[in-house]
Design a protein around this motif. Structure first.
Motif, PDB file in Angstrom:
ATOM      1  N   ARG A   3      33.440  50.876  57.773  1.00  0.00           N
ATOM      2  CA  ARG A   3      33.096  51.309  56.424  1.00  0.00           C
ATOM      3  C   ARG A   3      34.168  50.869  55.430  1.00  0.00           C
ATOM      4  NH1 ARG A   3      30.988  56.202  58.694  1.00  0.00           N
ATOM      5  NH2 ARG A   3      33.019  57.179  58.365  1.00  0.00           N
ATOM      6  N   THR A   4      35.432  50.945  55.880  1.00  0.00           N
ATOM      7  CA  THR A   4      36.521  50.548  54.999  1.00  0.00           C
ATOM      8  C   THR A   4      36.439  49.069  54.671  1.00  0.00           C
ATOM      9  OG1 THR A   4      37.912  52.258  55.939  1.00  0.00           O
ATOM     10  CG2 THR A   4      39.020  50.475  54.771  1.00  0.00           C
ATOM     11  N   ALA A   5      36.111  48.254  55.675  1.00  0.00           N
ATOM     12  CA  ALA A   5      36.030  46.807  55.457  1.00  0.00           C
ATOM     13  C   ALA A   5      34.871  46.461  54.528  1.00  0.00           C
ATOM     14  CB  ALA A   5      35.881  46.093  56.788  1.00  0.00           C
ATOM     15  N   ALA A   6      33.780  47.224  54.645  1.00  0.00           N
ATOM     16  CA  ALA A   6      32.593  46.917  53.844  1.00  0.00           C
ATOM     17  C   ALA A   6      32.717  47.414  52.412  1.00  0.00           C
ATOM     18  CB  ALA A   6      31.361  47.525  54.507  1.00  0.00           C
ATOM     19  N   ARG A   7      33.650  48.298  52.154  1.00  0.00           N
ATOM     20  CA  ARG A   7      33.763  48.890  50.825  1.00  0.00           C
ATOM     21  C   ARG A   7      34.307  47.858  49.837  1.00  0.00           C
ATOM     22  NH1 ARG A   7      33.637  54.044  49.600  1.00  0.00           N
ATOM     23  NH2 ARG A   7      34.399  54.789  47.606  1.00  0.00           N
ATOM     24  N   PRO A   8      33.644  47.657  48.694  1.00  0.00           N
ATOM     25  CA  PRO A   8      34.140  46.683  47.721  1.00  0.00           C
ATOM     26  C   PRO A   8      35.524  47.077  47.210  1.00  0.00           C
ATOM     27  CG  PRO A   8      31.896  47.349  47.204  1.00  0.00           C
ATOM     28  CD  PRO A   8      32.385  48.287  48.257  1.00  0.00           C
ATOM     29  N   GLN A   9      36.364  46.087  47.006  1.00  0.00           N
ATOM     30  CA  GLN A   9      37.709  46.314  46.488  1.00  0.00           C
ATOM     31  C   GLN A   9      37.905  45.482  45.229  1.00  0.00           C
ATOM     32  OE1 GLN A   9      39.999  48.473  47.885  1.00  0.00           O
ATOM     33  NE2 GLN A   9      38.326  49.053  49.267  1.00  0.00           N
ATOM     34  N   ILE A  10      38.413  46.105  44.181  1.00  0.00           N
ATOM     35  CA  ILE A  10      38.683  45.377  42.951  1.00  0.00           C
ATOM     36  C   ILE A  10      39.833  44.396  43.188  1.00  0.00           C
ATOM     37  CG2 ILE A  10      40.317  47.090  42.056  1.00  0.00           C
ATOM     38  CD1 ILE A  10      39.155  46.503  39.255  1.00  0.00           C
ATOM     39  N   GLY A  11      39.718  43.224  42.594  1.00  0.00           N
ATOM     40  CA  GLY A  11      40.788  42.239  42.709  1.00  0.00           C
ATOM     41  C   GLY A  11      40.629  41.283  43.866  1.00  0.00           C
ATOM     42  N   ASP A  12      39.567  41.418  44.648  1.00  0.00           N
ATOM     43  CA  ASP A  12      39.337  40.513  45.785  1.00  0.00           C
ATOM     44  C   ASP A  12      38.654  39.246  45.261  1.00  0.00           C
ATOM     45  OD1 ASP A  12      38.750  39.202  48.094  1.00  0.00           O
ATOM     46  OD2 ASP A  12      37.946  40.970  49.139  1.00  0.00           O
ATOM     47  N   ARG A  13      39.451  38.236  45.026  1.00  0.00           N
ATOM     48  CA  ARG A  13      38.934  37.020  44.396  1.00  0.00           C
ATOM     49  C   ARG A  13      37.931  36.298  45.286  1.00  0.00           C
ATOM     50  NH1 ARG A  13      42.567  32.466  41.270  1.00  0.00           N
ATOM     51  NH2 ARG A  13      40.845  31.069  40.714  1.00  0.00           N
ATOM     52  N   ALA A  14      38.132  36.400  46.563  1.00  0.00           N
ATOM     53  CA  ALA A  14      37.277  35.647  47.488  1.00  0.00           C
ATOM     54  C   ALA A  14      35.851  36.166  47.500  1.00  0.00           C
ATOM     55  CB  ALA A  14      37.868  35.693  48.889  1.00  0.00           C
ATOM     56  N   THR A  15      35.664  37.457  47.325  1.00  0.00           N
ATOM     57  CA  THR A  15      34.319  38.031  47.437  1.00  0.00           C
ATOM     58  C   THR A  15      33.751  38.509  46.111  1.00  0.00           C
ATOM     59  OG1 THR A  15      35.252  40.211  47.932  1.00  0.00           O
ATOM     60  CG2 THR A  15      34.766  38.782  49.804  1.00  0.00           C
ATOM     61  N   SER A  16      34.537  38.594  45.066  1.00  0.00           N
ATOM     62  CA  SER A  16      34.050  39.106  43.777  1.00  0.00           C
ATOM     63  C   SER A  16      33.097  38.106  43.147  1.00  0.00           C
ATOM     64  CB  SER A  16      35.218  39.381  42.832  1.00  0.00           C
ATOM     65  OG  SER A  16      35.914  38.180  42.552  1.00  0.00           O
ATOM     66  N   ASP A  17      32.181  38.600  42.315  1.00  0.00           N
ATOM     67  CA  ASP A  17      31.217  37.719  41.673  1.00  0.00           C
ATOM     68  C   ASP A  17      31.263  37.784  40.157  1.00  0.00           C
ATOM     69  OD1 ASP A  17      30.270  40.259  41.400  1.00  0.00           O
ATOM     70  OD2 ASP A  17      28.183  39.793  41.918  1.00  0.00           O
ATOM     71  N   VAL A  18      32.246  38.478  39.603  1.00  0.00           N
ATOM     72  CA  VAL A  18      32.374  38.553  38.154  1.00  0.00           C
ATOM     73  C   VAL A  18      33.845  38.737  37.791  1.00  0.00           C
ATOM     74  CG1 VAL A  18      32.001  41.040  38.039  1.00  0.00           C
ATOM     75  CG2 VAL A  18      31.493  39.646  36.044  1.00  0.00           C
ATOM     76  N   VAL A  19      34.228  38.159  36.693  1.00  0.00           N
ATOM     77  CA  VAL A  19      35.590  38.324  36.171  1.00  0.00           C
ATOM     78  C   VAL A  19      35.502  39.115  34.871  1.00  0.00           C
ATOM     79  CG1 VAL A  19      37.607  37.168  35.225  1.00  0.00           C
ATOM     80  CG2 VAL A  19      36.411  36.185  37.182  1.00  0.00           C
ATOM     81  N   VAL A  20      36.312  40.166  34.802  1.00  0.00           N
ATOM     82  CA  VAL A  20      36.414  40.946  33.566  1.00  0.00           C
ATOM     83  C   VAL A  20      37.709  40.526  32.869  1.00  0.00           C
ATOM     84  CG1 VAL A  20      36.639  43.229  32.547  1.00  0.00           C
ATOM     85  CG2 VAL A  20      35.120  42.875  34.505  1.00  0.00           C
ATOM     86  N   GLU A  30      44.233  40.356  30.438  1.00  0.00           N
ATOM     87  CA  GLU A  30      44.247  40.889  31.811  1.00  0.00           C
ATOM     88  C   GLU A  30      42.943  40.459  32.473  1.00  0.00           C
ATOM     89  OE1 GLU A  30      46.206  43.032  34.866  1.00  0.00           O
ATOM     90  OE2 GLU A  30      46.893  42.890  32.787  1.00  0.00           O
ATOM     91  N   TRP A  31      43.077  39.749  33.603  1.00  0.00           N
ATOM     92  CA  TRP A  31      41.899  39.267  34.327  1.00  0.00           C
ATOM     93  C   TRP A  31      41.730  40.093  35.589  1.00  0.00           C
ATOM     94  CZ3 TRP A  31      39.112  34.674  32.899  1.00  0.00           C
ATOM     95  CH2 TRP A  31      39.633  34.041  31.757  1.00  0.00           C
ATOM     96  N   LEU A  32      40.534  40.632  35.776  1.00  0.00           N
ATOM     97  CA  LEU A  32      40.248  41.452  36.946  1.00  0.00           C
ATOM     98  C   LEU A  32      39.009  40.908  37.651  1.00  0.00           C
ATOM     99  CD1 LEU A  32      40.747  44.990  35.363  1.00  0.00           C
ATOM    100  CD2 LEU A  32      42.340  43.801  36.856  1.00  0.00           C
ATOM    101  N   TYR A  33      39.146  40.675  38.979  1.00  0.00           N
ATOM    102  CA  TYR A  33      38.024  40.183  39.770  1.00  0.00           C
ATOM    103  C   TYR A  33      37.239  41.382  40.308  1.00  0.00           C
ATOM    104  CZ  TYR A  33      40.361  35.718  39.400  1.00  0.00           C
ATOM    105  OH  TYR A  33      40.949  34.566  38.904  1.00  0.00           O
ATOM    106  N   CYS A  34      35.966  41.441  39.945  1.00  0.00           N
ATOM    107  CA  CYS A  34      35.160  42.639  40.221  1.00  0.00           C
ATOM    108  C   CYS A  34      33.820  42.265  40.843  1.00  0.00           C
ATOM    109  CB  CYS A  34      34.926  43.411  38.918  1.00  0.00           C
ATOM    110  SG  CYS A  34      36.438  43.874  38.036  1.00  0.00           S
ATOM    111  N   TYR A  35      33.053  43.311  41.138  1.00  0.00           N
ATOM    112  CA  TYR A  35      31.708  43.161  41.691  1.00  0.00           C
ATOM    113  C   TYR A  35      30.703  43.595  40.622  1.00  0.00           C
ATOM    114  CZ  TYR A  35      33.745  42.536  46.296  1.00  0.00           C
ATOM    115  OH  TYR A  35      34.464  42.051  47.358  1.00  0.00           O
TER     116      TYR A  35
END
Length: 457
Positions: A3-20, A30-35
């Motif tokens: 469950r911990t591995a599957a939980r989305p984490q902010i700042g994960d550039r490899a898996t994020s699909d949007v940049v704020v 300030e650039w943040l990699y998000c879902y």
């Protein structure tokens, strides 16, 4: 772990699909990699901008980029709000000011869940005065009835609860003290009640108008004052009885207890004077005090002879000044006989007390010519014990004014005794003396028309 591995984490550039991209007018970025799914689910702002109806710009390997503009001071709060979107339970561990910043960012981004959590924290957290100012500067501008609960403790109390707490506190303030905790509560009640009725930069908390509620409040206040004065009457009677049976000494245990009880009573009555003056109810005390003047003075002389316990004598002078001032101004109307009695009693007591105070503050230990007034007191404890000069002046003016309201023959008797007194320096009744001389000299001429009226057939 899964469950911990599957939980989305902010700042994960490899898996994020949007940049704020957070931008400020001062040029900070300030650039943040998000879902996108997390952003859209937790924020109305991002749900709108990530929808098909909103034009987007594809950059950085086909990821969407959403730009958010905010003030430089609010940048860290916006970052915190974005991170809280990924928390299972948004909490506020940032203190009052930090929570206010996150609340503003959550409102800006439409993060309702985070805003509600911040409001819950602010509503329940303790505040200091600086926190209150920050809340007042921030929360009202957010709008929305959902934040009324945050401001609830800062809003003015309604008249009904304000009146209820006033009456409850007044009962404590005029009750007989018992344990130390009760005395502390009584002192606190007296202090806060006086503050409630004081008109300073703000209006008083309790304002009595002419409606029925005012009559009810005054009636209950009068009952409390009557109870205090009844206990004081019992005390003075008991003190005089003990003095007749066995004269007390200030150094004895009984004498010390008597002095402490007397000081407690006169302190309470002095405080009551302040409150009754603000409520325009001095009559319910003044009539009693004038009538009990002789007993009060006798009890004071028995419990606090000479220069001992000057603070108690000064409290009595303070009360008498307020009472006589009310009589002198016509706020309390009393017959001439009672006014005359009050003047005779308090002229003598005030003169002796002023002499003792001056003597103590001058450090004069030679009391050979002071008769019954001449008990020494410790120079260190007596030094600088006095009233505000305005109190002495008020008492002096009131006595002089009341003397001038009496029949001319009565005035002559009072002024004659005053001039013969060894303490004639205070109170100074020169103004009354001047008025009596003038009135007496011109009386026949001013009232000559009466002879003409009386002889008219």
């Amino acid at each position: 772990m899964m469950r911990t591995a599957a939980r989305p984490q902010i700042g994960d550039r490899a898996t994020s699909d949007v940049v704020v991209r957070l931008r400020t007018p001062e040029g900070r970025d300030e650039w943040l990699y998000c879902y996108s799914a997390v952003l859209a689910a937790g924020s109305d702002y991002f749900a709108d901008r990530l929808s098909d109806a909103w034009p987007t710009c594809q950059i950085l390997d086909s990821r969407y980029c959403v730009e958010v503009r905010c003030d430089d001071l609010d940048l860290s709060s916006h970052v915190t709000a974005l991170r809280l979107l990924y928390a299972a339970e948004p909490v506020s561990r940032f203190g009052v000011r930090g929570a206010l910043g996150v609340l503003q960012a959550a409102e800006h981004l439409g993060c309702r869940r985070i805003a509600a959590a911040c409001a819950d924290y602010l509503e329940s957290a303790p505040w200091d005065e600086a926190d209150e100012e920050e809340i007042l500067a921030t929360v009202p501008s957010l709008g929305g009835a959902q934040y009324d609960r945050v401001l609830a403790r800062l809003r003015p109390a309604d008249p009904a609860p304000a009146t209820a707490i006033f009456l409850s506190a007044f009962r404590h303030a005029t009750a007989a003290p018992s344990a130390a905790a009760s005395r502390e509560l009584k002192s606190a009640a007296q202090e806060q009640l006086e503050y409630m009725l004081t008109e300073d930069d703000d209006a008083p908390l309790l304002v009595l108008d002419a409606d029925g509620g005012s009559d009810s409040v005054k009636s209950q206040v009068k009952d409390c004052v009557a109870g205090l004065l009844s206990r004081f009457s019992d005390f003075t009677s008991s003190a005089l009885t003990k003095q007749i049976e066995a004269p007390c000494s200030g150094s004895s245990g009984d004498g010390s207890k008597l002095q402490q009880e007397l000081h407690s009573f006169v302190s309470d009555i002095s405080w009551v004077c302040q409150v009754l003056g603000k409520l325009e109810m001095m009559r319910c005390l003044a009539a009693y005090w004038v009538g009990a003047s002789s007993d009060v003075v006798a009890a004071v002389e028995a419990a606090c002879p000479g220069s001992e316990y000057l603070k108690t004598r000064l409290k009595v002078v303070e009360i008498s000044a307020k009472v006589l001032e009310a009589v002198a101004f016509g706020n309390v109307v009393l017959p001439a006989e009672r006014r005359c009695h009050a003047v005779n009693v308090w002229i003598g007591f005030a003169g002796i007390t002023k002499h003792l105070v001056d003597q103590a503050n001058w450090g004069d230990e030679d009391n050979g010519n002071s008769g019954d007034d001449g008990n020494n007191c410790d120079a260190e404890t007596a030094a600088k014990i006095d009233l505000d000069g305005e109190v002495w002046q008020s008492l002096e003016s009131a006595l002089s004014a009341i003397v001038m309201t009496l029949p001319s023959n009565t005035q002559a008797e009072i002024l004659s005794e005053w001039l013969q007194s060894k303490h004639a320096a205070f109170p100074d009744l020169t103004e009354a003396f001047d008025a009596w001389c003038y009135r007496s000299k011109v009386a026949r001429r001013r009232l000559s028309f009466l002879n003409h009226i009386n002889t008219t057939p």
